[in-house]
Design a protein around this motif. Structure first.
Motif, PDB file in Angstrom:
ATOM      1  N   ARG A   1       0.813  -1.214   0.000  1.00 36.16           N
ATOM      2  CA  ARG A   1       0.000   0.000   0.000  1.00 36.16           C
ATOM      3  C   ARG A   1       0.848   1.266   0.000  1.00 36.16           C
ATOM      4  O   ARG A   1       0.607   2.206  -0.770  1.00 36.16           O
TER       5      ARG A   1
ATOM      6  N   ARG B   1      -3.503  -0.786  -3.648  1.00 37.10           N
ATOM      7  CA  ARG B   1      -4.218  -1.704  -2.786  1.00 37.10           C
ATOM      8  C   ARG B   1      -4.685  -1.011  -1.512  1.00 37.10           C
ATOM      9  O   ARG B   1      -3.927  -0.299  -0.861  1.00 37.10           O
ATOM     10  N   MET B   2      -5.931  -1.233  -1.133  1.00 38.60           N
ATOM     11  CA  MET B   2      -6.468  -0.697   0.108  1.00 38.60           C
ATOM     12  C   MET B   2      -6.208  -1.681   1.245  1.00 38.60           C
ATOM     13  O   MET B   2      -5.968  -2.865   1.017  1.00 38.60           O
TER      14      MET B   2
ATOM     15  N   ASP C   1      -7.831  -3.090   4.832  1.00 43.46           N
ATOM     16  CA  ASP C   1      -8.909  -3.184   5.807  1.00 43.46           C
ATOM     17  C   ASP C   1      -8.243  -3.467   7.161  1.00 43.46           C
ATOM     18  O   ASP C   1      -7.840  -4.596   7.445  1.00 43.46           O
TER      19      ASP C   1
ATOM     20  N   GLU D   1     -13.331 -11.434   6.176  1.00 39.48           N
ATOM     21  CA  GLU D   1     -12.711 -11.609   4.863  1.00 39.48           C
ATOM     22  C   GLU D   1     -13.769 -11.638   3.764  1.00 39.48           C
ATOM     23  O   GLU D   1     -13.583 -11.066   2.683  1.00 39.48           O
ATOM     24  N   ARG D   2     -14.875 -12.308   4.014  1.00 41.13           N
ATOM     25  CA  ARG D   2     -15.934 -12.406   3.004  1.00 41.13           C
ATOM     26  C   ARG D   2     -16.580 -11.069   2.713  1.00 41.13           C
ATOM     27  O   ARG D   2     -17.006 -10.810   1.587  1.00 41.13           O
ATOM     28  N   ARG D   3     -16.646 -10.216   3.722  1.00 42.25           N
ATOM     29  CA  ARG D   3     -17.321  -8.931   3.553  1.00 42.25           C
ATOM     30  C   ARG D   3     -16.365  -7.799   3.195  1.00 42.25           C
ATOM     31  O   ARG D   3     -16.815  -6.712   2.825  1.00 42.25           O
ATOM     32  N   SER D   4     -15.057  -8.045   3.323  1.00 43.90           N
ATOM     33  CA  SER D   4     -14.086  -6.966   3.197  1.00 43.90           C
ATOM     34  C   SER D   4     -13.871  -6.563   1.742  1.00 43.90           C
ATOM     35  O   SER D   4     -13.866  -7.392   0.833  1.00 43.90           O
ATOM     36  N   HIS D   5     -13.644  -5.263   1.529  1.00 44.98           N
ATOM     37  CA  HIS D   5     -13.258  -4.743   0.222  1.00 44.98           C
ATOM     38  C   HIS D   5     -11.755  -4.933  -0.008  1.00 44.98           C
ATOM     39  O   HIS D   5     -11.269  -4.778  -1.127  1.00 44.98           O
ATOM     40  N   ALA D   6     -11.014  -5.239   1.064  1.00 41.87           N
ATOM     41  CA  ALA D   6      -9.560  -5.429   0.970  1.00 41.87           C
ATOM     42  C   ALA D   6      -9.160  -6.579   1.886  1.00 41.87           C
ATOM     43  O   ALA D   6      -8.614  -6.364   2.964  1.00 41.87           O
ATOM     44  N   PRO D   7      -9.447  -7.828   1.488  1.00 43.84           N
ATOM     45  CA  PRO D   7      -9.147  -8.977   2.350  1.00 43.84           C
ATOM     46  C   PRO D   7      -7.653  -9.144   2.589  1.00 43.84           C
ATOM     47  O   PRO D   7      -6.821  -8.696   1.796  1.00 43.84           O
TER      48      PRO D   7
END
Length: 413
Positions: free
Chosen positions: A60, A181-182, A184, A224-230
């Protein structure tokens, strides 16, 4: 390349160099056996816990920037560690060293990908990088023994600042762009907590840590499933699990064997710290000289042949060490096996990473390897015939990898 390889030399050196100094540390600072173990393991736990996040931060904010921050912190914290007034302070500083080491690792792997964009050239560079950093494994027990015999345990930490300064000077003109890359941070905190709890549970056989790891794992999977940046880029784990398994087993074998043989040489055969360090050279020297050849093999044939051959040699070396009283030839075999496996794994992981995620990919592999190392020390210290057990595990992994790698996407072109 010299600059970031030298810094990673420090990171690896600190995983082993203090172990051989524990008797002198105990005489100087006192403390319980558990406290002595944590003087070593605080670094290991923090390093393992922060590897994924260190790689993500490098991707990042720029590999060079994160690398320099990690190296500078490593040098300063080492100075403070050398002046630690008691065991509790030393344990806390060792944990901070682990965090700095994770930043160094993530930054160095990101730099490797940036400086050598072509996979074949990167494979050769990875071999040279592994040879330089592999020398830390050879130097750890030997340097630790020499420094402790001459100056005491504090000298182990005074070795780090000048090396860190040389690395920073060598890399002063190197820059890296910020990545897209973002991050989370909630996911990264959960990943750190999970890896830390797993490492702590393995080191201390702590049921509370093992139980706490279960809800943290569930929370991490959900996040992880909901993250925009796992924490794990999509598909990376599924594509590379054979290599991650091989890296885990290789470090299980090395760290577990190092632990068992240290006890054998010092407690049973009554060798001095310096003599014990010298006795490990047949194991560690191949890891210094052979990775250059491994890099060339990976550049030409891909990572799978060196990984398979290396796992077979690891199994043979462990079995020979367990079944005979003659250590030297089997330690050489084990050392060559490790020197084939580890550089090939690193080259494959970095090559397979999606653009802009090389630091994360390297962090994933190093996290699995660190868990393997921790598990090796925890398990092989309490079971009967530990080296033979590890030999069987390595042989089974070799067979499993031969089958599973057919579906892997890693390759060098």
């Amino acid at each position: 390349m010299f600059g970031f390889s030298l810094a990673y030399f420090l990171v690896i050196l600190d995983t082993t160099v203090l172990t051989i100094a524990l008797p002198d540390l105990r005489a100087s600072l006192g403390g319980s056996l558990a406290g002595q173990q944590w003087a070593v393991n605080a670094y290991t736990v923090a390093f393992a816990a922060c590897l994924l996040t260190g790689g993500a931060i490098a991707d990042r904010y720029g590999a060079a920037r994160v690398f320099k921050l990690g190296v500078a912190a490593f040098g300063v914290i080492s100075l403070l560690s050398a002046a630690a007034p008691n065991l509790g302070v030393l344990i806390g500083l060792r944990a901070l060293l682990g965090v700095a080491g994770a930043l160094c690792t993530g930054g160095s792997l990101g730099l490797l990908a940036e400086m050598f964009p072509q996979p074949a050239a990167r494979a050769r560079a990875t071999g040279l990088w592994a040879a330089i950093t592999g020398s830390a494994l050879a130097a750890g027990p030997l340097l630790g023994g020499v420094l402790v015999d001459l100056y005491g345990w504090r000298a182990v930490f005074l070795l780090n600042p000048p090396i860190a300064l040389i690395s920073l000077l060598a890399m002063r003109k190197v820059t890296s762009p910020r990545g897209s890359r973002m991050i989370d941070w909630w996911v990264q905190v959960l990943a750190c907590a999970l890896l830390g709890l797993v490492a702590e549970a393995l080191i201390d056989s702590a049921p509370v840590a093992a139980l706490l790891a279960l809800p943290v794992l569930a929370a991490l999977v959900l996040a992880e499933r909901r993250s925009h940046a796992p924490a794990l880029p999509g598909g990376l784990l599924a594509a590379t699990w054979p290599e991650l398994l091989a890296g885990t087993v290789a470090n299980f074998a090395f760290s577990g064997a190092l632990f068992v043989l240290t006890l054998l040489l010092q407690d049973t055969r009554h060798l001095s710290p310096m003599a014990a360090g010298l006795a490990f050279l047949p194991l560690t020297l191949p890891m210094t000289v052979n990775p250059v050849l491994t890099g060339r093999l990976v550049a030409r044939y891909g990572p799978r042949p060196p990984i398979l051959g290396g796992l077979a040699l690891i199994a043979a070396g462990l079995a020979g060490t367990a079944l005979t009283d003659v250590l030297i030839p089997w330690l050489v075999v084990l050392g060559f096996g490790l020197s084939f496996v580890l550089p090939a794994l690193m080259a494959g992981m970095v090559n397979s990473a999606p653009p802009g995620t090389a630091g994360t990919a390297g962090g994933v592999l190093n996290a699995f390897r660190q868990v393997g190392a921790t598990l090796g020390v925890a398990v092989m210290g309490v079971i009967g015939q530990p080296l033979l057990t590890a030999a069987v595990l390595a042989a089974l992994t070799c067979a499993g990898y031969a089958v599973a790698a057919r579906r892997a996407v890693i390759g060098v072109s």
